[in-house]
Design an enzyme around this catalytic site. Sequence first.
Site: not given
Length: 272
Positions: A2-3, A109
């Site tokens: 996500p940016e 992660r």
Amino acid sequence: MPELPEVETIKNQLKEKILGKSILDIQINLPRLVKAPLEEFKKEVLGAEIKDIRRRAKLLIFDLSNGSSLIIHLKLTGQLIFEDGKQGVGKPHLIYIIDGQKLYHYDLRQFGYVKLVKTEKVEGLLAEENFGPEPLGPDFTKEKLRQLFKERKKGKVKLILMDQTFLAGLGNVYAAEVLFYAGIHPERDISKLTEEEIGKIWQGIREILKAAIEKRGSSVDTYVDTKGEKGGFIPLLKVYGREGKPCFRCKTPIKKIELGGRGTYFCPICQT
DNA sequence: TTCAATGTTTAGAC
DNA sequence: GGTCTAAACATTGA
């Protein structure tokens, strides 16, 4: 990952669905994600109403009715899914029960986090981060970008664009796309950019981010929106992840190099 | 089995 | 101090 456009999408969708609702229960399957003492976190969150949801840089901020706020960073693989039956990647690490419905927070992660802070302290914390301007904000003008480049003096343009203290919200994907749009090589030194090139970079930032938000983000990897759906911008990516494939402009194979430890895609002909 | 992927932080070099 | 590099974090998949 996500940016800005992806976090903005999540913010918009969550605002529609859970604003004004209360967090009735919370299940914490991965305590590591929570950057606060667990008991205090539970105590503060339970029963609180979600008064507002904001975004700054790639951070998502929930303001609660009891004077506390949650600051969420999704980092690489964070997912917030608010839809029964839709599963994220991996196991849900946090589950918020909101007026009978569930908001699942996945983070394959486990790089992301949820912080608990007093709402009044949020501004101060954000200030400490030294974030650059919001690329879609009113004060991020072409002139402002020119001035920022001047202050920074030198450095490789892609690394500078990804630096959150320079400009908040661009990551590896969109920085690459902006530079393709502007026809600029990712390793170009910012001190050698012409007025016209700075203009193109500015325009690229604005247009690409807006288009990506309209498509509910893109992102490779595990990103999905709160409905568990992939963003619609992926097919519009011009260089990211296209190593060896023909440039949309000149048909030359897209090249991939390493820059600042990150995979960097560009067209060796169109970007100089 | 090893390595690359990714955002951010942190430590260290120059 | 600015600037750059590398490692660390966790996990998967090639």
